[in-house]
Design an enzyme around this catalytic site. Structure first.
Site, PDB file in Angstrom:
ATOM      1  N   GLU A  86      17.015 -17.601  -9.190  1.00  0.00           N
ATOM      2  CA  GLU A  86      16.561 -16.264  -9.585  1.00  0.00           C
ATOM      3  C   GLU A  86      15.976 -16.291 -11.000  1.00  0.00           C
ATOM      4  O   GLU A  86      14.973 -15.631 -11.287  1.00  0.00           O
ATOM      5  CB  GLU A  86      17.713 -15.262  -9.460  1.00  0.00           C
ATOM      6  CG  GLU A  86      17.445 -13.864 -10.010  1.00  0.00           C
ATOM      7  CD  GLU A  86      16.217 -13.161  -9.431  1.00  0.00           C
ATOM      8  OE1 GLU A  86      15.640 -13.632  -8.433  1.00  0.00           O
ATOM      9  OE2 GLU A  86      15.809 -12.126  -9.999  1.00  0.00           O
ATOM     10  N   LYS A 101       5.832  -4.140  -5.008  1.00  0.00           N
ATOM     11  CA  LYS A 101       7.292  -4.028  -4.963  1.00  0.00           C
ATOM     12  C   LYS A 101       7.854  -3.931  -3.548  1.00  0.00           C
ATOM     13  O   LYS A 101       8.920  -4.436  -3.263  1.00  0.00           O
ATOM     14  CB  LYS A 101       7.752  -2.825  -5.783  1.00  0.00           C
ATOM     15  CG  LYS A 101       9.248  -2.843  -5.983  1.00  0.00           C
ATOM     16  CD  LYS A 101       9.659  -2.227  -7.272  1.00  0.00           C
ATOM     17  CE  LYS A 101      11.128  -2.421  -7.538  1.00  0.00           C
ATOM     18  NZ  LYS A 101      11.445  -3.773  -8.032  1.00  0.00           N
ATOM     19  N   LYS A 158      12.024 -15.150 -11.799  1.00  0.00           N
ATOM     20  CA  LYS A 158      11.567 -14.176 -12.811  1.00  0.00           C
ATOM     21  C   LYS A 158      10.462 -14.802 -13.660  1.00  0.00           C
ATOM     22  O   LYS A 158       9.459 -14.159 -13.951  1.00  0.00           O
ATOM     23  CB  LYS A 158      12.712 -13.728 -13.730  1.00  0.00           C
ATOM     24  CG  LYS A 158      13.743 -12.831 -13.093  1.00  0.00           C
ATOM     25  CD  LYS A 158      13.304 -11.401 -12.864  1.00  0.00           C
ATOM     26  CE  LYS A 158      12.784 -11.074 -11.517  1.00  0.00           C
ATOM     27  NZ  LYS A 158      13.515 -11.087 -10.339  1.00  0.00           N
ATOM     28  N   HIS A 179      17.908 -37.594  -6.869  1.00  0.00           N
ATOM     29  CA  HIS A 179      17.276 -37.994  -5.601  1.00  0.00           C
ATOM     30  C   HIS A 179      15.768 -37.808  -5.644  1.00  0.00           C
ATOM     31  O   HIS A 179      15.108 -37.847  -4.616  1.00  0.00           O
ATOM     32  CB  HIS A 179      17.906 -37.213  -4.445  1.00  0.00           C
ATOM     33  CG  HIS A 179      19.369 -37.479  -4.289  1.00  0.00           C
ATOM     34  ND1 HIS A 179      19.872 -38.685  -3.875  1.00  0.00           N
ATOM     35  CD2 HIS A 179      20.455 -36.709  -4.555  1.00  0.00           C
ATOM     36  CE1 HIS A 179      21.203 -38.644  -3.864  1.00  0.00           C
ATOM     37  NE2 HIS A 179      21.572 -37.438  -4.283  1.00  0.00           N
ATOM     38  N   ARG A 199       3.665  -0.048  -5.011  1.00  0.00           N
ATOM     39  CA  ARG A 199       3.508  -0.638  -3.677  1.00  0.00           C
ATOM     40  C   ARG A 199       2.230  -1.457  -3.549  1.00  0.00           C
ATOM     41  O   ARG A 199       2.005  -2.126  -2.547  1.00  0.00           O
ATOM     42  CB  ARG A 199       3.497   0.472  -2.619  1.00  0.00           C
ATOM     43  CG  ARG A 199       4.747   1.315  -2.619  1.00  0.00           C
ATOM     44  CD  ARG A 199       4.654   2.378  -1.567  1.00  0.00           C
ATOM     45  NE  ARG A 199       4.738   1.805  -0.250  1.00  0.00           N
ATOM     46  CZ  ARG A 199       5.860   1.670   0.448  1.00  0.00           C
ATOM     47  NH1 ARG A 199       6.984   2.099  -0.056  1.00  0.00           N
ATOM     48  NH2 ARG A 199       5.855   1.129   1.632  1.00  0.00           N
ATOM     49  N   CYS A 252       0.840  -1.184   0.000  1.00  0.00           N
ATOM     50  CA  CYS A 252       0.000   0.000   0.000  1.00  0.00           C
ATOM     51  C   CYS A 252       0.885   1.247   0.000  1.00  0.00           C
ATOM     52  O   CYS A 252       1.933   1.285   0.641  1.00  0.00           O
ATOM     53  CB  CYS A 252      -0.944   0.112   1.193  1.00  0.00           C
ATOM     54  SG  CYS A 252      -2.096  -1.233   1.338  1.00  0.00           S
ATOM     55  N   GLU A 271       7.134 -14.943 -11.495  1.00  0.00           N
ATOM     56  CA  GLU A 271       6.405 -13.714 -11.137  1.00  0.00           C
ATOM     57  C   GLU A 271       5.992 -12.882 -12.347  1.00  0.00           C
ATOM     58  O   GLU A 271       4.968 -12.206 -12.301  1.00  0.00           O
ATOM     59  CB  GLU A 271       7.178 -12.870 -10.119  1.00  0.00           C
ATOM     60  CG  GLU A 271       8.477 -12.307 -10.591  1.00  0.00           C
ATOM     61  CD  GLU A 271       9.168 -11.448  -9.539  1.00  0.00           C
ATOM     62  OE1 GLU A 271       8.530 -10.993  -8.590  1.00  0.00           O
ATOM     63  OE2 GLU A 271      10.389 -11.220  -9.694  1.00  0.00           O
ATOM     64  N   ASN A 307      -1.518   2.079   5.861  1.00  0.00           N
ATOM     65  CA  ASN A 307      -0.658   1.009   5.360  1.00  0.00           C
ATOM     66  C   ASN A 307      -0.225   0.205   6.569  1.00  0.00           C
ATOM     67  O   ASN A 307       0.335   0.756   7.511  1.00  0.00           O
ATOM     68  CB  ASN A 307       0.559   1.600   4.637  1.00  0.00           C
ATOM     69  CG  ASN A 307       1.563   0.523   4.228  1.00  0.00           C
ATOM     70  OD1 ASN A 307       1.199  -0.645   4.079  1.00  0.00           O
ATOM     71  ND2 ASN A 307       2.812   0.911   4.051  1.00  0.00           N
ATOM     72  N   GLY A 308      -0.481  -1.119   6.542  1.00  0.00           N
ATOM     73  CA  GLY A 308      -0.129  -1.974   7.672  1.00  0.00           C
ATOM     74  C   GLY A 308      -1.279  -2.909   7.980  1.00  0.00           C
ATOM     75  O   GLY A 308      -2.195  -3.068   7.165  1.00  0.00           O
ATOM     76  N   TRP A 341      -2.818  -2.675  -1.625  1.00  0.00           N
ATOM     77  CA  TRP A 341      -2.512  -4.082  -1.835  1.00  0.00           C
ATOM     78  C   TRP A 341      -3.327  -4.791  -0.763  1.00  0.00           C
ATOM     79  O   TRP A 341      -3.064  -4.664   0.429  1.00  0.00           O
ATOM     80  CB  TRP A 341      -1.018  -4.340  -1.642  1.00  0.00           C
ATOM     81  CG  TRP A 341      -0.614  -5.734  -1.976  1.00  0.00           C
ATOM     82  CD1 TRP A 341      -0.345  -6.238  -3.211  1.00  0.00           C
ATOM     83  CD2 TRP A 341      -0.436  -6.821  -1.054  1.00  0.00           C
ATOM     84  NE1 TRP A 341      -0.016  -7.562  -3.120  1.00  0.00           N
ATOM     85  CE2 TRP A 341      -0.070  -7.947  -1.812  1.00  0.00           C
ATOM     86  CE3 TRP A 341      -0.571  -6.957   0.329  1.00  0.00           C
ATOM     87  CZ2 TRP A 341       0.178  -9.195  -1.242  1.00  0.00           C
ATOM     88  CZ3 TRP A 341      -0.318  -8.187   0.901  1.00  0.00           C
ATOM     89  CH2 TRP A 341       0.057  -9.293   0.120  1.00  0.00           C
TER      90      TRP A 341
HETATM   91  O1  M6R Z   1      12.846  -4.911  -1.391  1.00  0.00           O
HETATM   92  P1  M6R Z   1      13.401  -6.270  -1.162  1.00  0.00           P
HETATM   93  O2  M6R Z   1      14.609  -6.535  -1.958  1.00  0.00           O
HETATM   94  O3  M6R Z   1      13.628  -6.565   0.292  1.00  0.00           O
HETATM   95  O4  M6R Z   1      12.270  -7.249  -1.672  1.00  0.00           O
HETATM   96  C1  M6R Z   1      12.352  -8.628  -1.493  1.00  0.00           C
HETATM   97  C2  M6R Z   1      11.378  -9.348  -2.382  1.00  0.00           C
HETATM   98  O5  M6R Z   1      10.074  -8.995  -2.076  1.00  0.00           O
HETATM   99  C3  M6R Z   1      11.647  -9.043  -3.863  1.00  0.00           C
HETATM  100  O6  M6R Z   1      12.947  -9.384  -4.228  1.00  0.00           O
HETATM  101  C4  M6R Z   1      10.665  -9.800  -4.772  1.00  0.00           C
HETATM  102  O7  M6R Z   1      10.956 -11.176  -4.773  1.00  0.00           O
HETATM  103  C5  M6R Z   1      10.693  -9.181  -6.170  1.00  0.00           C
HETATM  104  N1  M6R Z   1       9.392  -9.161  -6.707  1.00  0.00           N
HETATM  105  C6  M6R Z   1      11.654  -9.881  -7.053  1.00  0.00           C
HETATM  106  O8  M6R Z   1      11.562  -9.584  -8.392  1.00  0.00           O
END
Ligand code: M6R
Length: 576
Positions: free
Chosen positions: A459, A571, A463, A482, A29, A2, A466, A97-98, A71
């Site tokens: 990683e 984000k 990508k 395994h 956010r 948020c 998400e 927010n929270g 959010w």
């Molecule tokens: O702001 P941060 O790096 O602490 O965020 C951590 C994760 O939320 C962030 O890396 C998330 O996985 C992203 N969407 C990755 O692309």
């Protein structure tokens, strides 16, 4: 998550051109719903993207107003659940927010006293609580709220006919930008960084009363607090997409420049901080990283580099840190976080601090909560990253970790890195685009890595999940036999990230090939589908992920997905 914004101005400002334009900067956010309220008592809300909301609502002017981009946590994505929420009479509006953990208890109590609730949110309780206590004045009402509320909050409240903004904060981030004739509150500095570089950051258990002329800060019991004004710098031109259709591809292409900027900064501007952090690492018995999502994969690479250089290091996903990590006063905990606000990481740091550990961090956003909690904090200098998916910030996190490891003897060629990133993109982007057409309907894609290429495989898969909504798994190549090998069938797409001369990776790749997998090689070997122009393993870890970034982007484009704002995500993840 948020984003909240509040403006108190000496002159009238346009709602769309000013208030909602500032909210737009915080949309990453959360983007489930939006809304705003003014001190004239106007309140508008809607579900979905801010641009559509802006098209739909009538423009107006205000001198004091608050706005919110949501959010969803408690209550579905509906117009009623969108913020601002008001009291029974529509005289007071809040954005939050929270999470108010004891909202059900509060709600029952307030309903018994005659308050009528209209939403399923936890946040609405704040408006009714303040209304209930208002008889004693707004300040007392805020103090009582802070005493009774459990959970986390950054709250802005306004009242009809009153040109003040009332703000309260616990755990969720909140900053006040000091502009000319205008006070701008925001969840982070992006809300006002185009207007001022002077900000005051709220600390936990503080409230403030703000109008166009000034501000007063108090602790939760009402004692005045003197706040320091901080100055920050920010590259504003990076807020636009330029010629690119999406922020993600723009940010992928920015990686050579961003890496170069970071390397220069670590060598010069941040050299003293680097030295301090290196000394802290030497003094500690154990170095523990803590991070989430992409930042976790970066930290896993950091552990690899440091362990190989002879330093004891470990990392753990932030949300499980308390459960599986031991920390004491001989421990140094280094948080890795793009936003510097991730609640899981903040909570883990508080836990570690409570055990006497020293705290350091690597962040992208200056003055973020995690930076402010740290004894020393390196900035990764990636510039603002707008797309929810981390790309350039991942690369820069790894560069910073490589740089630290180089101080312990891990070798990497930093001079050549920006050019190698550029070459990797230039020579592979077209091929990735073609491959994305073939893979766009695949539901499962596997990525194999081993040792240093394992975090990269994770990683790479992250990508794809998400952004392209593909079920992708980054796997330890040695672990396949395994169990997971059973998933491989004829034509299963398997990417294999083979660092230079890794014979074990090469034979694990043969094992999946023998079972019919459609193997796609990412390596420095000639003949690989995706050639990585380096034989240095640390650098390979960075460059191989770029193939995954591009693939996720182009599959998502093929699928027509909302690349910069993937479903259900945000984000800055400021809830546990
Ligand atoms: O702001 P941060 O790096 O602490 O965020 C951590 C994760 O939320 C962030 O890396 C998330 O996985 C992203 N969407 C990755 O692309």
């Amino acid at each position: 998550m948020c984003g909240i914004v509040g403006i108190a101005s000496s002159k009238e400002f346009p709602i769309k051109g000013e208030l909602l334009a500032r909210l737009k900067k915080l949309e990453y956010r959360g983007y489930d719903s939006v809304g705003y309220a003014t001190s004239d008592g106007i309140c508008e809300k809607g579900v979905g993207e801010l641009v559509k909301f802006i098209e739909r609502v009538k423009d107006g002017k205000a001198r004091t107003a608050i706005a919110h981009t949501r959010w969803a946590t408690h209550g579905g994505v509906t117009e009623a659940n969108a913020h601002p929420h008001s009291d029974c009479k529509g005289n007071l509006f809040i954005v939050h927010n929270g999470i108010i953990e004891n909202y059900e208890e509060m709600k029952k109590d307030l309903e018994r006293k005659g308050h009528k609730f209209r939403t399923q949110t936890d946040s609405e309780a704040i408006a009714h609580f303040l209304e209930e206590k208002m008889g004693k004045g707004m300040e007392k009402a805020m103090q009582e709220f802070m005493k009774d509320a459990k959970g986390t909050f950054a709250v802005l409240a306004i009242r009809k006919g009153d040109e003040k903004i009332y703000a309260m904060k616990r755990d969720s981030p909140l900053a006040l930008g000091l502009a000319n004739g205008e006070m701008i509150l925001g969840s982070d500095i992006y809300a006002f960084s185009d207007k001022t570089n002077k900000a005051i950051f709220f600390d936990d258990e503080e409230y403030a009363i703000i109008d166009a002329k000034g501000y007063e800060f108090f602790d939760s019991k009402g004692k005045k607090v003197k706040k320091e004004i901080k100055e920050f710098t920010w590259a504003r031109q990076e807020e636009s997409k330029h010629e690119h259709p999406h922020y993600m591809i723009k940010e992928i292409h920015e990686q050579p420049v961003a890496a170069e900027r970071l390397i220069r900064s670590l060598e010069a501007d941040q050299a003293q901080k680097v030295e301090k952090l290196v000394n802290m690492m030497k003094e500690a018995d154990r170095v523990l990283f803590v991070a989430a999502g992409t930042s976790y994969f970066a930290s896993l690479l950091g552990v690899y580099f440091l362990n190989k250089a002879g330093l004891k290091a470990q990392t753990l996903i932030a949300s499980e840190f308390e459960n599986f990590m031991y920390a004491d006063k001989t421990t140094l905990v280094i948080a890795v976080s793009q936003s510097g606000e991730t609640m899981d990481a903040v909570t883990a740091l508080k836990f570690a601090k409570g055990k006497g550990a020293r705290i350091a961090s690597l962040v992208n956003v200056p003055h973020s909560t995690i930076q402010r909690m740290s004894e020393v904090s390196l900035e990764i200098c990636a510039g603002q990253e707008v797309c929810v998916a981390a790309t350039k910030t991942f690369t820069n996190q790894v560069v910073a970790l490589l740089f630290l490891a180089s101080k312990f003897g891990f070798h990497a060629d930093f001079e050549g890195l920006p050019l190698q990133i550029e070459k990797t993109i230039a020579s592979n982007e077209g091929k990735v685009k073609e491959l994305a057409k073939k893979l766009k309907d695949r539901n499962d894609i596997y990525i194999l890595g081993r040792g240093l290429s394992y975090p990269s495989a994770r990683e790479f898969a992250h990508k794809l999940k998400e952004i392209a909504y593909v079920h992708a798994e980054g796997m330890m190549a040695g672990e396949l036999k395994h169990g997971t090998l059973a998933l491989i069938e004829d034509g299963t797409p398997v990417f294999s990230l083979i660092p230079n001369g890794d014979a074990d990776m090469a034979s694990n790749t043969k094992e999946v090939e023998a079972r019919g997998a459609d193997v796609i090689l990412v390596s420095s070997m000639p003949g690989s589908q995706f050639q990585i122009p380096t034989t240095n393993r640390g650098i390979f870890a960075i460059l191989s992920v770029i193939i995954g970034q591009l693939l996720a982007y182009y599959i998502a484009r093929e699928r027509g997905l909302p690349i910069d704002k993937p479903r259900n995500l945000a984000k800055s993840v400021t809830v546990k």
